[in-house]
Each structure stands twice: as structure tokens, then as C-alpha cells.
Design an enzyme around this catalytic site. Structure first.
Site, mmCIF file in Angstrom:
data_model
loop_
_atom_site.group_PDB
_atom_site.id
_atom_site.type_symbol
_atom_site.label_atom_id
_atom_site.label_comp_id
_atom_site.label_asym_id
_atom_site.label_seq_id
_atom_site.Cartn_x
_atom_site.Cartn_y
_atom_site.Cartn_z
ATOM 1 N N LYS A 187 0.832 -1.200 0.000
ATOM 2 C CA LYS A 187 0.000 0.000 0.000
ATOM 3 C C LYS A 187 0.873 1.260 0.000
ATOM 4 O O LYS A 187 2.092 1.192 0.115
ATOM 5 C CB LYS A 187 -0.939 -0.006 1.214
ATOM 6 C CG LYS A 187 -1.867 -1.222 1.273
ATOM 7 C CD LYS A 187 -2.709 -1.352 0.023
ATOM 8 C CE LYS A 187 -3.768 -2.428 0.125
ATOM 9 N NZ LYS A 187 -3.232 -3.801 0.110
ATOM 10 N N ASN A 188 0.240 2.417 -0.112
ATOM 11 C CA ASN A 188 0.977 3.688 -0.148
ATOM 12 C C ASN A 188 1.736 3.926 1.144
ATOM 13 O O ASN A 188 2.905 4.325 1.135
ATOM 14 C CB ASN A 188 0.015 4.856 -0.385
ATOM 15 C CG ASN A 188 -0.697 4.784 -1.714
ATOM 16 O OD1 ASN A 188 -1.008 3.714 -2.207
ATOM 17 N ND2 ASN A 188 -0.971 5.942 -2.306
#
Length: 377
Positions: A187-188
Site C-alpha cells: 500500500k501507499n
């Protein structure tokens, strides 16, 4: 040349904060770094209540408990999603009513929701694919009309927004009654594994803390609200250790920098591949006018499965690791005999045709662009 699909980005402070957490003498959950992370999300996004979890899967399972999902209940969600979205509710006996994807985007087709609502329906689970918002205005209207709970699976949607017709923007995860986020290493913002439950309705706040703390009122005890704590409801060990929270906090302090770099990569992919995609009959990501782009991923939609597989193979031969994504859950080995038989063609199309390009902070996106534009399909 070798470009992996993902490479976790470290800001430089993760190990320092983990060391501080260890030296504090408290590395179990709900300590200093847990509180710092939860405060960050409340302050930045205006979430009413935040609880860190071991994963987005945990957060989803908490929503199933909060929604009192039981045998015979029905829950609506897209077929094109990760198995955790469905598992959380199937574990409690729910029947899943899968919705097809949109023609222009892998997210669920909001116009197909009402046709499967009946007296057994308890909740709509919205999945913001690639961090791009579903039409939350339409979905909340449907939910209000039928008195249904809305749960946002915002696993990929940190720092992404929905824009209402009056121009007001609200962060994803804050619009439904409950929201779930992931901090998995793909994920970011990451913590290896990790997630968060967002509670947007007062009616769920007290019970969510109890479920989070293994079914006890331990959180209320530590705030001095009760003189002892005990077993008062169902629950489990959903809260992460301080080591996980310390890692996450270092990432959150660098959110702006991480997001700026990811957006730069996304736009370079878009500008560099637009003409090539048109010439190859390959579709680029679509961002609806009501959605923002948090640059979680950049995907391509090929003509068919053979086209997609050939592209992945040719990129691999050049050292670029691109991957496909979800397989339609309504056709899964586990659920195919439980599905109600509706044909979901767009979900199946994305299962067969979508390919995700490498995407991480330190990557050389120009190398991927050059490799793709020189690829002969």
C-alpha cells in the site's frame, strides 16, 4: 535490469521509533505510538474514531461483528475484490450478493445494487478499487432508502477523496458508517502488515473499543471510566503491537512526500503510455469526475486474457515484473456453488484482462515506459 512489482519504502525513522518503543518497556498494543497514529488520522481527515488493527482483514471482521451479521443475513459487495472483503462476513454466516464491476472502472456498478436488495440485506460493502472512489452519494442514498449499513473497504484508498456536487470533498473511509484501511507492504503507507477501523457513527464507538480489546472494557478502565474491567461482549485480539504502530508513525510523518512521489510516477505512466495504449487497444485507468487519484496503482486493461498474459510474459523477459489482480469471487472454488447465478461480465473481464505495473517510491518508471512502448504484442 530488474524491476520488481513492489518494493517497500523506508523513510529512515522506522527503526529509530521501533527502538524507542522497545526501550519504553511497552510493546503490546494501545501504547504511545498507537495513540499517535490514531490522533494523526483524526486530525488530518476528521475521522470520528480510529482504531489500529493487525490488518484490514481484522478491521473488516470487526465491522461484521458491529453490524451483528448472522446466519441468513445478506451482504452486498463487488465480486472483483480481495477475498478478505467477503470472508469477514461469510465467517458469521452471511450470504454474499456479488455486484458486477463498472464498464469504465473495476469498482462496483452502483446501478446494480438495488436489484439484489431484499428483506435479508443488512449491509453494502463498498470497495474503492485502486483508491478511486465509488459514487458514494448514490450509494448512501440507496442505503438510507433501504435502511442499510454502509462499510467502506478503503484498503487502497488512503488520502483519496469523494467530491460531492457542491464541491465538498470528504476522505474515503469517512462517508459510510464504518471504514477499513490497509497498511500492508504493497500500500501507499505501510507497516508490513497492519490496518485500521474508522468509526463514523457514535452508536458504534463504545462497542468497537470492546470488540478491539478482546471483548473487554479495558480501554474504559485505562481512561478511569470504570474501576475494573472484564468480559462484557464478543471480541478478539485485533489491536497491533507498538512495534507495528511505531513503524507506521514514521510513514505517516512522511505522507506528503510519499504521496507526491507516487503521483509523479502515476502521471509519468499516464503521459508516457497514452499513445502506445491507444495503438495497442489497451485501456488506461479511468478517474471519475467525483473522485481523486491517490496514485495507489497504475493498471492496464488488455483486449483479452491471451493479450494480457503475453504482455506479462514479455515484460518479465525484460526484467519488469507486472502482475494480474483479483479473480472474480463469484467464480471462486469456494463460492461458485453458493452464488445466485447472475452473470457478472465486467468483473470477469477485469479478472482476465487487467495487469498492474510496478509501482513503488524508488522505482525508475521511465524504464518501464520505455520497455512497454518497445514491446510488440
Amino acid at each position: 535490469m530488474g524491476i520488481p512489482f513492489n518494493k517497500p519504502f523506508l523513510t529512515g525513522d522506522e527503526t529509530e521509533y521501533i527502538k524507542k518503543a522497545v526501550e519504553s518497556g511497552k510493546i503490546s498494543g494501545n501504547g504511545e505510538y498507537t495513540k499517535k497514529c490514531q490522533h494523526f488520522f483524526r486530525e488530518r481527515y476528521g475521522f470520528k474514531k480510529c482504531l489500529l488493527t493487525n490488518s484490514c482483514t481484522d478491521a473488516l471482521e470487526m465491522t461484521a461483528i458491529l453490524a451483528n451479521i448472522g446466519e441468513g443475513d445478506e451482504v452486498i459487495m463487488p465480486s472483483y475484490t480481495f477475498v478478505s472483503t467477503a470472508n469477514a462476513f461469510v465467517l458469521h454466516g452471511a450470504k454474499i450478493r456479488f455486484i458486477d464491476s463498472r464498464e469504465d472502472h473495476p469498482g462496483m456498478d452502483e446501478d446494480k445494487i438495488e436489484e439484489v436488495i431484499n428483506e435479508k440485506t443488512k449491509a453494502i460493502v463498498v470497495v474503492h478499487y485502486a483508491g478511486v472512489a465509488c459514487d458514494m452519494k448514490k450509494i448512501m442514498h440507496i442505503a438510507e432508502k433501504h435502511n442499510l449499513l454502509v462499510i467502506e473497504d478503503a484498503a487502497q484508498a488512503i488520502d483519496s477523496y469523494f467530491t460531492f456536487s457542491d464541491g465538498t470533498k470528504k476522505p474515503l473511509g469517512s462517508i459510510g458508517h464504518l471504514g477499513c484501511f490497509s497498511f500492508h507492504e504493497t500500500k501507499n503507507i505501510i507497516s508490513g502488515e497492519g490496518g485500521m477501523l474508522v468509526i463514523n457513527e457514535d452508536q458504534f464507538i463504545e462497542r468497537s473499543e470492546i470488540i478491539w480489546e478482546k471483548g473487554t472494557n479495558r480501554s474504559a478502565f485505562f481512561r478511569g471510566e470504570v474501576d475494573k474491567y472484564g468480559w462484557v461482549d464478543v471480541g478478539s485480539s485485533f489491536l497491533p503491537s507498538e512495534i507495528t504502530a511505531a513503524f507506521l508513525y514514521a510513514q505517516l510523518e512522511n505522507l506528503e512526500n510519499i504521496q507526491n512521489r507516487r503521483c509523479q510516477i502515476w502521471h509519468q505512466y499516464e503521459s508516457g503510455l497514452k499513445r502506445w495504449g491507444e495503438s495497442m487497444d489497451i485501456r488506461m485507468p479511468h478517474i471519475p469526475e467525483y473522485a481523486t487519484n491517490n496514485a495507489h496503482m497504475f493498471y492496464l486493461v488488455c483486449k483479452n486474457i491471451d493479450h494480457r498474459d503475453k504482455l506479462i510474459y514479455q515484460l518479465k523477459e525484460q526484467g519488469v515484473h507486472a502482475v494480474f489482480h483479483y479473480l472474480s469471487l463469484h467464480k471462486s472454488e469456494f463460492y461458485k456453488d453458493k452464488h445466485d447465478g447472475r452473470h457478472l461480465p465486467w468483473s470477469d473481464r477485469y479478472s482476465d484482462c487487467l495487469v498492474r505495473l510496478p509501482f513503488y517510491y524508488e522505482m525508475e518508471e521511465d524504464v518501464v515506459v520505455d520497455t512497454l512502448t518497445q514491446t510488440l504484442l
